[in-house]
Design a protein around this motif. Structure first.
Motif: not given
Length: 197
Positions: A171-185
């Motif tokens: 919402a503030v212009g960052m590349d925000g990523v939902h990473t719920p686990n190490p594989a997603a990160l």
């Protein structure tokens, strides 16, 4: 230069389950988290020290299980957690390609926890809400962090296991990523060229 910001809990650090502590102290499962987080905001904003927050948790639990058991339960619940082992290699590799910082909703105890877990040297910057005076997912938390670290939103990747916090970053212009686990990160960092494997 890219700024990579990582959340602490759920991305870099994890805790064991509360259930054994609750079972041992006669508390319904889920009680510790429910009571603790309902009282957490002043401590997360740095308005009171961590010790005051835990005292409030003890007082709330004492009405259910008595003061002795409440003190014992909070003592058992007060632990530093452990580093998610898969996270460290990703952080170290990403630091060769970007500035890597920590942005966490955290109380004053977290400074000691980071030292105990040997994490302080793993980041180029550590920003905790108790010092910032703002908590995710409010815009203020992200904007104050960017101002502090000298980066623009469009040059920043933010990873959090909480989807609302990732959305707040977007919402503030960052590349925000939902990473719920190490594989997603790992996948998120690979897609952005911050790790290669």
């Amino acid at each position: 230069m890219t700024l990579l910001l990582l959340d602490l809990d759920g991305v870099v650090r994890q805790f064991g389950p509360d259930a054994p502590i609750e079972d041992a102290h006669g508390l319904p499962r889920g009680t510790l988290a429910q009571v603790a987080f309902s009282l957490a905001t002043p401590a997360l904003l740095g308005e009171v020290p961590d010790e005051s927050w835990r005292a409030a948790i003890r007082a709330a639990l004492a009405t259910r299980i008595g003061p002795t058991a409440a003190t014992s339960a909070v003592h058992a619940w007060t632990r530093p957690g452990r580093v998610i082992p898969e996270a460290l290699p990703l952080i170290r590799e990403a630091r060769t390609r970007s500035t890597v910082g920590l942005l966490s909703n955290a109380t004053t105890k977290s400074f000691n926890d980071l030292t105990l877990l040997n994490l302080t040297a793993e980041f180029d910057a550590i920003v905790l809400s108790c010092e910032l005076g703002a908590i995710k997912p409010t815009p203020e938390a992200y904007l104050k962090t960017l101002d502090l670290l000298g980066f623009a939103p469009q040059d920043t990747v933010f990873c959090d296991d909480n989807a609302d916090n990732a959305a707040g970053a977007r919402a503030v212009g960052m590349d925000g990523v939902h990473t719920p686990n190490p594989a997603a990160l790992r996948a998120a960092l690979r897609e952005r060229g911050l790790v290669v494997d």
